[in-house]
Write a protein that holds these residues in place. Structure first.
Motif, PDB file in Angstrom:
ATOM      1  N   ARG A  52       0.825  -1.216   0.000  1.00 16.83           N
ATOM      2  CA  ARG A  52       0.000   0.000   0.000  1.00 16.83           C
ATOM      3  C   ARG A  52       0.857   1.263   0.000  1.00 16.83           C
ATOM      4  O   ARG A  52       0.372   2.341  -0.345  1.00 16.83           O
ATOM      5  N   LEU A  53       2.105   1.130   0.408  1.00 15.80           N
ATOM      6  CA  LEU A  53       2.986   2.295   0.451  1.00 15.80           C
ATOM      7  C   LEU A  53       3.445   2.712  -0.939  1.00 15.80           C
ATOM      8  O   LEU A  53       3.936   3.828  -1.116  1.00 15.80           O
ATOM      9  N   ARG A  54       3.299   1.811  -1.904  1.00 14.51           N
ATOM     10  CA  ARG A  54       3.755   2.135  -3.266  1.00 14.51           C
ATOM     11  C   ARG A  54       2.718   1.671  -4.292  1.00 14.51           C
ATOM     12  O   ARG A  54       3.008   0.827  -5.155  1.00 14.51           O
ATOM     13  N   GLU A  55       1.538   2.236  -4.197  1.00 15.68           N
ATOM     14  CA  GLU A  55       0.462   1.885  -5.118  1.00 15.68           C
ATOM     15  C   GLU A  55       0.796   2.339  -6.542  1.00 15.68           C
ATOM     16  O   GLU A  55       1.215   3.483  -6.741  1.00 15.68           O
ATOM     17  N   PRO A  56       0.595   1.466  -7.543  1.00 17.93           N
ATOM     18  CA  PRO A  56       0.874   1.861  -8.924  1.00 17.93           C
ATOM     19  C   PRO A  56      -0.163   2.826  -9.500  1.00 17.93           C
ATOM     20  O   PRO A  56       0.110   3.545 -10.453  1.00 17.93           O
ATOM     21  N   SER A  57      -1.380   2.817  -8.946  1.00 19.08           N
ATOM     22  CA  SER A  57      -2.442   3.701  -9.452  1.00 19.08           C
ATOM     23  C   SER A  57      -3.554   3.765  -8.424  1.00 19.08           C
ATOM     24  O   SER A  57      -3.550   3.017  -7.438  1.00 19.08           O
ATOM     25  N   PRO A  58      -4.545   4.639  -8.595  1.00 17.60           N
ATOM     26  CA  PRO A  58      -5.659   4.695  -7.644  1.00 17.60           C
ATOM     27  C   PRO A  58      -6.362   3.345  -7.528  1.00 17.60           C
ATOM     28  O   PRO A  58      -6.447   2.584  -8.493  1.00 17.60           O
ATOM     29  N   VAL A  59      -6.870   3.038  -6.343  1.00 14.59           N
ATOM     30  CA  VAL A  59      -7.527   1.749  -6.086  1.00 14.59           C
ATOM     31  C   VAL A  59      -9.051   1.888  -6.111  1.00 14.59           C
ATOM     32  O   VAL A  59      -9.749   1.055  -6.678  1.00 14.59           O
ATOM     33  N   ALA A  60      -9.586   2.948  -5.511  1.00 18.08           N
ATOM     34  CA  ALA A  60     -11.034   3.067  -5.336  1.00 18.08           C
ATOM     35  C   ALA A  60     -11.772   3.242  -6.660  1.00 18.08           C
ATOM     36  O   ALA A  60     -11.327   3.966  -7.558  1.00 18.08           O
ATOM     37  N   ALA A  61     -12.931   2.569  -6.758  1.00 20.36           N
ATOM     38  CA  ALA A  61     -13.782   2.701  -7.939  1.00 20.36           C
ATOM     39  C   ALA A  61     -14.404   4.094  -8.008  1.00 20.36           C
ATOM     40  O   ALA A  61     -14.618   4.750  -6.979  1.00 20.36           O
ATOM     41  N   LEU A  62     -14.727   4.508  -9.232  1.00 17.65           N
ATOM     42  CA  LEU A  62     -15.373   5.803  -9.470  1.00 17.65           C
ATOM     43  C   LEU A  62     -16.577   5.582 -10.387  1.00 17.65           C
ATOM     44  O   LEU A  62     -16.694   6.207 -11.441  1.00 17.65           O
ATOM     45  N   LEU A  63     -17.468   4.674  -9.964  1.00 22.17           N
ATOM     46  CA  LEU A  63     -18.584   4.282 -10.820  1.00 22.17           C
ATOM     47  C   LEU A  63     -19.945   4.682 -10.265  1.00 22.17           C
ATOM     48  O   LEU A  63     -20.858   4.985 -11.025  1.00 22.17           O
TER      49      LEU A  63
END
Length: 346
Positions: A313-324
């Motif tokens: 979690r300290l180095r996330e490649p991109s946003p995790v949460a959905a935006l739907l």
């Protein structure tokens, strides 16, 4: 009206498939057969890199749609249209994953989707990272019935000590969720109450979900034809009316030593959930030690996995949460809109 995702969780063999079908029988909710891609995709998220990049989203969507282990085919949605919507949709892990479920709901012209997998009871924090507005329904069944049923499953190749541990873990996870999640996010329901008076319990559940009660939910046989794959013969009861015949059947399905072990190891948890103990004799010291060792090994394995996840979690490649959904977009402070749907080429 709500558009929040809904997850059915619990110990395996708690009746979660029956509850899945009841929800799928609601005119506004679609809950598919079990899929196998949410959790593996989350743990492999670094594989696809930054999903804000179009080609990364395409590669991720193709993996979901073509990898046999994901069970994407159970959703019966058009693969190319799914990939297109993912490519044109928001650049986050949850958005790509949620698109598959939203398209499944679109098949039935329903605005809400759900997902059912018992093991999610231990992965709620993960699911809330993906879908921060999600709601969770924890179906709880007498642990002795769960243990006896697990042992009889063709896919279950572990021993009674693991089965006892599985139920204990689900109840303990539920206790943590009850203490930490808001009332509009987590809901507990007993299998015995649901089968005893389905209409009353489903009305209360619909209130939690902010939905009107639908009488069709009480007899979900029709939904079983759609949402339970025929090869899952162990779910044959879901193709009939709601039954109470298996409630308490553990008394004839467990050996005496297993009843003693269940009541010794699970007694406090059983009573806290409203289940009566028989007063069975104390189990042998050997059985108690074996069960304790199994519980400790399983706990150590979970803790190692949780530690690895915290580091990732300290180095996330991109946003995790959905935006739907409207709720997801509101939490992220972005406008909410639905994508264009195109008919697949014939």
């Amino acid at each position: 009206m709500s558009d929040r995702p809904v997850f059915v969780i619990g110990c395996p063999r708690s009746g979660t498939t029956m509850l899945q079908l009841m929800l799928h029988s609601h005119p506004r909710m679609a809950v598919p057969p079990e899929t196998r891609f949410l959790v593996p995709a989350y743990y492999r998220r670094r594989t696809w890199g930054d999903l804000r990049v179009t080609q990364r989203r395409r590669a991720f969507a193709q993996w979901i749609a073509t990898e046999r282990s994901t069970k994407f085919r159970e959703l019966k949605i058009d693969k190319d249209e799914f990939i297109r919507q993912c490519v044109e949709g928001p650049g986050s892990l949850g958005s790509v994953l949620g698109t598959a479920f939203r398209m499944y709901a679109d098949r039935f012209d329903k605005p809400r989707w759900g997902d059912k997998r018992p093991s999610y009871v231990k992965q709620v924090d993960l699911l809330l990272r993906l879908f921060p507005d999600a709601q969770f329904i924890h179906l709880i069944r007498d642990g002795r019935d769960c243990v006896s049923s697990l042992k009889e499953m063709p896919w279950y190749n572990l021993d009674s000590f693991h089965a006892v541990s599985t139920w204990a873990e689900a109840i303990d996870a539920g206790g943590r969720l009850r203490r930490t999640l808001p009332e509009d996010t987590y809901y507990e329901l007993r299998y015995e109450d649901l089968t005893d008076d389905p209409a009353t319990e489903l009305k209360k559940l619909c209130h939690f979900l902010e939905e009107d009660f639908a009488p069709s939910m009480v007899s979900p046989r029709e939904a079983a034809q759609v949402a339970v794959p025929q090869h899952k013969v162990w779910h044959s009861n879901t193709h009939s009316d709601v039954l109470r015949s298996r409630v308490g059947s553990w008394a004839n399905r467990l050996e005496d030593w297993e009843i003693s072990l269940c009541e010794h190891m699970l007694g406090d948890r059983l009573e806290s959930m409203g289940y009566e103990l028989t007063g069975a004799p104390k189990p042998s010291k050997e059985h108690v030690i074996a069960c304790q060792k199994t519980m400790q090994k399983r706990k150590a394995s979970r803790m190692r996995k949780a530690m690895r996840d915290r580091l990732n979690r300290l180095r996330e490649p991109s946003p995790v949460a959905a935006l739907l959904t409207s709720g997801q977009c509101a939490l992220a402070g972005v406008p909410h809109h639905r994508p264009e749907v195109t008919e697949p080429a014939v």
